[in-house]
Design an enzyme around this catalytic site. Structure first.
Site, PDB file in Angstrom:
ATOM      1  CB  SER A 134      21.597 -63.576-142.981  1.00  0.00           C
ATOM      2  OG  SER A 134      22.936 -63.862-143.193  1.00  0.00           O
ATOM      3  CG  ASN A 165       2.782 -71.297-132.649  1.00  0.00           C
ATOM      4  OD1 ASN A 165       2.986 -70.135-133.018  1.00  0.00           O
ATOM      5  ND2 ASN A 165       3.766 -72.123-132.336  1.00  0.00           N
ATOM      6  CG  ASP A 221      38.987 -81.118-141.138  1.00  0.00           C
ATOM      7  OD1 ASP A 221      39.207 -80.260-140.251  1.00  0.00           O
ATOM      8  OD2 ASP A 221      38.600 -80.801-142.275  1.00  0.00           O
ATOM      9  CB  VAL A 250      29.639 -62.718-167.146  1.00  0.00           C
ATOM     10  CG1 VAL A 250      28.610 -62.353-168.216  1.00  0.00           C
ATOM     11  CG2 VAL A 250      30.467 -61.495-166.770  1.00  0.00           C
ATOM     12  CG  ASP A 285      19.380 -64.615-159.547  1.00  0.00           C
ATOM     13  OD1 ASP A 285      19.663 -64.374-160.732  1.00  0.00           O
ATOM     14  OD2 ASP A 285      19.977 -65.468-158.871  1.00  0.00           O
ATOM     15  CG  ASP A 297      27.577 -71.200-126.464  1.00  0.00           C
ATOM     16  OD1 ASP A 297      26.388 -71.288-126.083  1.00  0.00           O
ATOM     17  OD2 ASP A 297      28.287 -70.194-126.269  1.00  0.00           O
ATOM     18  CG  HIS A 316      23.283 -66.451-138.889  1.00  0.00           C
ATOM     19  ND1 HIS A 316      23.176 -67.292-139.971  1.00  0.00           N
ATOM     20  CD2 HIS A 316      23.331 -65.203-139.393  1.00  0.00           C
ATOM     21  CE1 HIS A 316      23.158 -66.578-141.086  1.00  0.00           C
ATOM     22  NE2 HIS A 316      23.247 -65.303-140.761  1.00  0.00           N
TER      23      HIS A 316
END
Length: 544
Positions: free
Chosen positions: A462, A304, A265, A404, A438, A284, A290
């Protein structure tokens, strides 16, 4: 600022990570009252293996661990209640949708007939049965600052800033390569001496060699094990650290590398928007580590006896692959957000970020689009230990054009905490900022799914972001009339307070201790996400 991937342990971090926990002296209330921070904290022994695997679900008062009280919420607030399904968009590196612990939790596009090669729902994406892969077969990618430096010097402040940051990062990567090689040599010396690669701290005591190299290696590895905690796996983690450094030099910072060519693209044209394929874990599956971990934190099946437990029991994971091993393109992120919104996501998790964003307006427009459609975006604050209120440390994407004033009410930014409640509870790697972060959530040593039916501890903001996103999904499942902005407010206002004084970031000099500061400097709320409190507040708010 680098792409927010699972935080690998740098040579410095390996030597300084603390593994202690905390015990809280407090009365346990049986009534449905808000959980509040304790006043007295004493150290306790390290967590048991079971506690460690589930610490983010435990309770500060009942378990003496600053988790999100998820187990308590299920036991005391959700018993017998029926929520509705919530679609959670995972904009990430891809998800192993075939993982044993995610079965039944994967979104399926019912308007699409699998495998017929036809765009049945006419949305421009052929056979998008479980989501979309905007990266196609691409895996590795430059950092955004490398892409800027590759272009001609246009005299702009952005180019100058990118060049300065590139030079600094390249020098650091060369130093990291030396450190990685040294640590692997230490590990290989121990492996040879013990005649095995899978060893623990207690195995080191069996080494009696007087060879100076062996003795030094034993001392170094003992210190690493002592500080890194019981989940440290030298073979896996040192190899991964070495590979991460190699990837930086080979791909992320290599100006001669073009990772985008294979996609086909034009990344500079937002209107060129139908590309990629429907293989949501990418070419892959192992490289979807992640995103699979993020998905597991939110949605792995509860109770479980496999791996860990997800925060939310009533979700469907919609995968949008848009984050390569390197920095994401603004175009991919903007289109990924829109794709998730258009396919019914009510919560989107974004565990990625970067310090330069040439087409930030495309992403801002997508955030506003999500706001208009009542979708909450939960975003990781970043892993550099920086104050992101400072312009030089900005972490994109964000919800403020001037760093801000917020332009949208549906994006919440999450910092990371660890399992020890005290002045060091904010993870040293976590970014912070009383304007642009936050609230905090568990992000250190989080156990969850990784590709091919495996499980792993990873850490970083993450991991904190999907913990918070899981709580958001719980609220949207059991209180579906609440709006995205209300869910954001609940996550912030219902949190448990951080200690009054906390250590933020890490010192540039390893020998210097970072002083504690008022926790009001940490974030807008100086709080940690708490599922129990959030559901109590959602109940109240939904009745108004």
């Amino acid at each position: 600022m680098s792409h927010i991937k699972p935080l690998k342990l740098s040579a410095f971090a390996l030597l300084v990570l603390a593994g202690c926990s905390a015990t809280v002296q407090a009365q346990v209330s049986t009534s449905k009252e808000f959980i509040t921070a304790p006043t007295t904290v004493v150290k306790k022994a390290p967590l048991s293996e079971n506690e460690l695997k589930r610490w983010s679900h435990l309770d500060l008062i009942k378990d003496s661990i600053p988790g999100m009280s998820v187990d308590r919420a299920y036991a005391e607030l959700l018993q017998g209640k029926k929520g509705q399904k919530v679609i959670v968009g995972i904009v990430d590196s891809g998800v192993d949708i075939e993982h044993e612990d995610l079965q039944g939790m994967i979104w399926t596009n019912k308007k699409e007939i699998p495998g017929n090669g036809i765009d049945d729902d006419k949305n421009g994406f052929i056979d998008d049965v479980h989501g979309w892969n905007f990266l196609g077969d691409a895996v590795h990618e430059n950092l955004e600052l490398t892409r800027i430096v590759k272009k001609a010097d246009d005299g702009s402040p952005e180019y100058k800033a990118a060049l300065a940051e590139y030079t600094k990062k390249y020098e650091e990567a060369l130093q990291d390569k030396q450190q990685a090689d040294f640590l692997l040599d230490v590990h290989n010396t121990i492996k040879k001496e013990l005649n095995k690669s899978d060893y623990k701290l207690e195995d080191l005591s069996a080494i009696t060699s007087t060879d100076p190299k062996v003795a030094r290696s034993k001392a170094i590895m003992t210190q690493i094990f002592t500080n890194a905690g019981p989940t440290f796996d030298p073979e896996s983690e040192l190899t991964e650290y070495s590979e991460q450094v190699e990837d930086q030099l080979k791909y992320n910072l290599n100006k001669d590398y073009d990772g985008r060519k294979i996609v086909g693209d034009n990344p500079e044209d937002i209107k060129n928007n139908h590309y990629g394929n429907n293989v949501v874990f990418g070419p892959d599956k192992e490289k979807a580590l992640h995103g699979t971990h993020v998905a597991g934190i939110i949605a792995q099946i509860r109770g479980n006896n496999l791996g860990g437990d997800g925060v939310a029991n009533n979700v469907e994971i919609l995968t949008v692959r848009a984050v390569p091993d390197g920095d994401e393109y603004d175009k991919d992120i903007a289109l990924a957000i829109r794709y998730a919104v258009d396919n019914g996501a009510k919560v989107i998790n974004g565990s990625f970020g970067k310090s330069f964003s040439p087409h930030k307006e495309w992403v801002y427009d997508a955030i506003k689009y999500a706001e208009k459609k009542d979708v909450l975006i939960v975003h990781a604050a970043g892993n550099d230990g920086y104050n992101i209120d400072e312009i030089k440390n900005i972490n994109y994407p964000n919800d403020s054009k001037d760093n801000v004033k917020e332009f949208a009410s549906n994006l919440i930014t999450i910092g990371a905490i660890n399992k020890s409640y005290g002045e060091n509870v904010v993870a040293s790697f976590s970014n912070f900022g009383k304007i642009n972060v936050d609230v905090f959530a568990p992000g250190e040593e989080i156990y969850a799914t990784v590709p091919n039916n495996k499980y792993k501890y990873l850490q970083g903001t993450s991991m904190a972001s999907p913990n918070a996103a899981g709580v958001a999904a719980l609220i949207r499942s059991y209180y579906p009339k609440l709006k995205a902005a209300q869910v954001k407010k609940i996550l912030m206002d219902s949190g448990v307070a951080l200690p009054s004084m906390v250590v933020l970031g890490k010192s540039e000099n390893p020998s210097e201790k970072t002083p504690a500061v008022s926790s009001v400097e940490s974030s807008k709320t100086a709080k940690m996400v708490n599922a129990y409190n959030a559901l109590l507040m959602a109940e109240k708010m939904s009745k108004k």
